[in-house]
Design a protein around this motif. Sequence first.
Motif, mmCIF file in Angstrom:
data_model
loop_
_atom_site.group_PDB
_atom_site.id
_atom_site.type_symbol
_atom_site.label_atom_id
_atom_site.label_comp_id
_atom_site.label_asym_id
_atom_site.label_seq_id
_atom_site.Cartn_x
_atom_site.Cartn_y
_atom_site.Cartn_z
ATOM 1 N N GLY A 95 45.801 39.382 -2.159
ATOM 2 C CA GLY A 95 44.409 38.663 -2.537
ATOM 3 C C GLY A 95 43.547 39.140 -2.640
ATOM 4 O O GLY A 95 42.364 39.021 -3.286
ATOM 5 N N ALA A 96 42.624 39.604 -1.361
ATOM 6 C CA ALA A 96 41.275 40.044 -0.846
ATOM 7 C C ALA A 96 40.961 41.742 -1.209
ATOM 8 O O ALA A 96 41.431 42.384 -0.262
ATOM 9 N N GLU A 97 40.316 42.113 -2.222
ATOM 10 C CA GLU A 97 40.374 43.904 -1.982
ATOM 11 C C GLU A 97 39.308 44.312 -0.707
ATOM 12 O O GLU A 97 38.656 43.390 -0.569
ATOM 13 N N ALA A 98 39.657 45.427 -0.133
ATOM 14 C CA ALA A 98 38.913 45.796 0.772
ATOM 15 C C ALA A 98 39.527 47.129 0.778
ATOM 16 O O ALA A 98 40.425 48.405 -0.145
ATOM 17 N N GLN A 99 38.403 47.978 1.606
ATOM 18 C CA GLN A 99 38.387 49.470 1.468
ATOM 19 C C GLN A 99 37.849 50.169 3.050
ATOM 20 O O GLN A 99 37.741 49.025 3.225
ATOM 21 N N VAL A 100 38.017 51.410 2.872
ATOM 22 C CA VAL A 100 38.711 52.080 3.832
ATOM 23 C C VAL A 100 37.366 53.396 3.771
ATOM 24 O O VAL A 100 37.243 53.821 2.709
ATOM 25 N N THR A 101 36.108 53.072 5.320
ATOM 26 C CA THR A 101 35.404 54.089 4.384
ATOM 27 C C THR A 101 35.809 54.750 6.453
ATOM 28 O O THR A 101 35.941 54.255 7.043
ATOM 29 N N ALA A 102 34.178 54.654 6.593
ATOM 30 C CA ALA A 102 34.132 55.337 8.188
ATOM 31 C C ALA A 102 33.189 54.336 8.873
ATOM 32 O O ALA A 102 32.210 54.760 8.509
ATOM 33 N N ALA A 103 33.103 54.028 9.976
ATOM 34 C CA ALA A 103 32.628 53.629 11.155
ATOM 35 C C ALA A 103 31.272 54.759 11.471
ATOM 36 O O ALA A 103 31.179 55.350 11.673
ATOM 37 N N ASP A 104 30.169 53.556 11.875
ATOM 38 C CA ASP A 104 28.922 54.437 12.770
ATOM 39 C C ASP A 104 29.660 55.628 13.423
ATOM 40 O O ASP A 104 28.825 56.258 14.142
ATOM 41 N N CYS A 105 30.232 55.237 14.515
ATOM 42 C CA CYS A 105 30.790 55.735 15.569
ATOM 43 C C CYS A 105 32.167 56.920 14.896
ATOM 44 O O CYS A 105 32.350 57.490 16.011
ATOM 45 N N GLY A 106 32.597 56.810 14.037
ATOM 46 C CA GLY A 106 32.442 58.535 13.049
ATOM 47 C C GLY A 106 34.450 57.168 13.549
ATOM 48 O O GLY A 106 35.591 58.636 12.265
ATOM 49 N N ARG A 107 35.048 56.597 13.468
ATOM 50 C CA ARG A 107 36.171 55.750 13.580
ATOM 51 C C ARG A 107 36.712 55.010 12.216
ATOM 52 O O ARG A 107 34.918 54.740 11.998
ATOM 53 N N PRO A 108 37.845 54.950 11.715
ATOM 54 C CA PRO A 108 37.730 54.122 10.047
ATOM 55 C C PRO A 108 37.607 53.228 10.569
ATOM 56 O O PRO A 108 37.753 52.237 11.779
ATOM 57 N N LEU A 109 37.110 52.784 9.331
ATOM 58 C CA LEU A 109 36.340 51.051 8.889
ATOM 59 C C LEU A 109 37.077 50.325 7.646
ATOM 60 O O LEU A 109 37.102 51.617 6.542
ATOM 61 N N ARG A 164 37.117 46.833 5.707
ATOM 62 C CA ARG A 164 36.019 45.624 4.952
ATOM 63 C C ARG A 164 36.370 44.973 4.492
ATOM 64 O O ARG A 164 36.894 46.401 3.339
ATOM 65 N N THR A 165 36.399 43.933 3.912
ATOM 66 C CA THR A 165 36.527 43.043 2.442
ATOM 67 C C THR A 165 35.507 43.241 1.965
ATOM 68 O O THR A 165 34.144 43.160 3.056
ATOM 69 N N PRO A 166 35.150 42.591 0.794
ATOM 70 C CA PRO A 166 33.978 42.294 0.250
ATOM 71 C C PRO A 166 33.298 40.974 0.651
ATOM 72 O O PRO A 166 34.226 40.350 1.602
ATOM 73 N N PHE A 167 31.320 40.329 0.458
ATOM 74 C CA PHE A 167 32.165 38.875 1.427
ATOM 75 C C PHE A 167 32.669 38.255 0.241
ATOM 76 O O PHE A 167 32.348 38.121 -1.142
ATOM 77 N N ARG A 168 33.383 37.254 0.429
ATOM 78 C CA ARG A 168 33.633 36.270 -0.312
ATOM 79 C C ARG A 168 34.091 34.578 -0.154
ATOM 80 O O ARG A 168 34.098 34.824 1.558
ATOM 81 N N VAL A 169 34.037 34.104 -1.044
ATOM 82 C CA VAL A 169 33.715 32.574 -0.363
ATOM 83 C C VAL A 169 34.763 32.154 0.163
ATOM 84 O O VAL A 169 34.536 31.605 1.653
ATOM 85 N N ASP A 170 36.410 32.844 -0.565
ATOM 86 C CA ASP A 170 37.513 31.922 0.098
ATOM 87 C C ASP A 170 37.863 32.526 1.449
ATOM 88 O O ASP A 170 39.155 32.574 2.353
#
Length: 203
Positions: free
Chosen positions: A67-81, A83-89
């Motif tokens: 139930g927690a959406e998450a996105q895949v991007t690149a970290a500053d170091c270039g490795r895969p990241l 991350r979920t959005p900010f969530r109360v739960d």
Amino acid sequence: MFYSVGVDGTISLFSAEASGPGLADLAGVLCGPGRMAGFGRTAARLSAVVDEPWRARALARECRRRGAEAQVTAADCGRPLVRTPFRVDLLPLERHWTRGEEKVLPDGFRLDGAMLRMWALAAGSPQGNGYLLALDPEAPETHERLITALAQLGVPAKVFKGEDSLLRITGRRRLAHVLELIGDAPVGAEPAWPSLVPVVRAV
């Protein structure tokens, strides 16, 4: 509700299938590279920098299953990241796993199969006749307690060849128990799963 049957015929109440997926399972990512970040006292998010793109994609899918959406991007170091959005739960995870800006293991932490599954996705790999689990090198105070948590789950592990942030599980019976606990590999995550056949893999 499903329970896994162990190699000795006993039923494991701690397997990944013993209960439905839930947000508490994401603690397994925190056993490895995961980090929690709070937004004031109103919300929190989980992020993890991983070694391969497929790990980030698999973790994102597992987060969505909970139930927690998450996105895949690149970290500053270039490795895969991932991350979920900010969530109360996610606030309970942030409160239990952080002290100031440090990652800590919660008091009374108990590992289960669902958490171990997430840990394997984030930082597990077969190697030789064993299985490696990476710890967070920036949170060394969690290492000994995670070794204890694994032992309590019936999965004794040792530090791998002097690498303080790598644990190694050996023995066919122990590896079979890990497989019982974490269930089948998600599609695309087979390279991270324990193998009962020796695997040659560079570390």
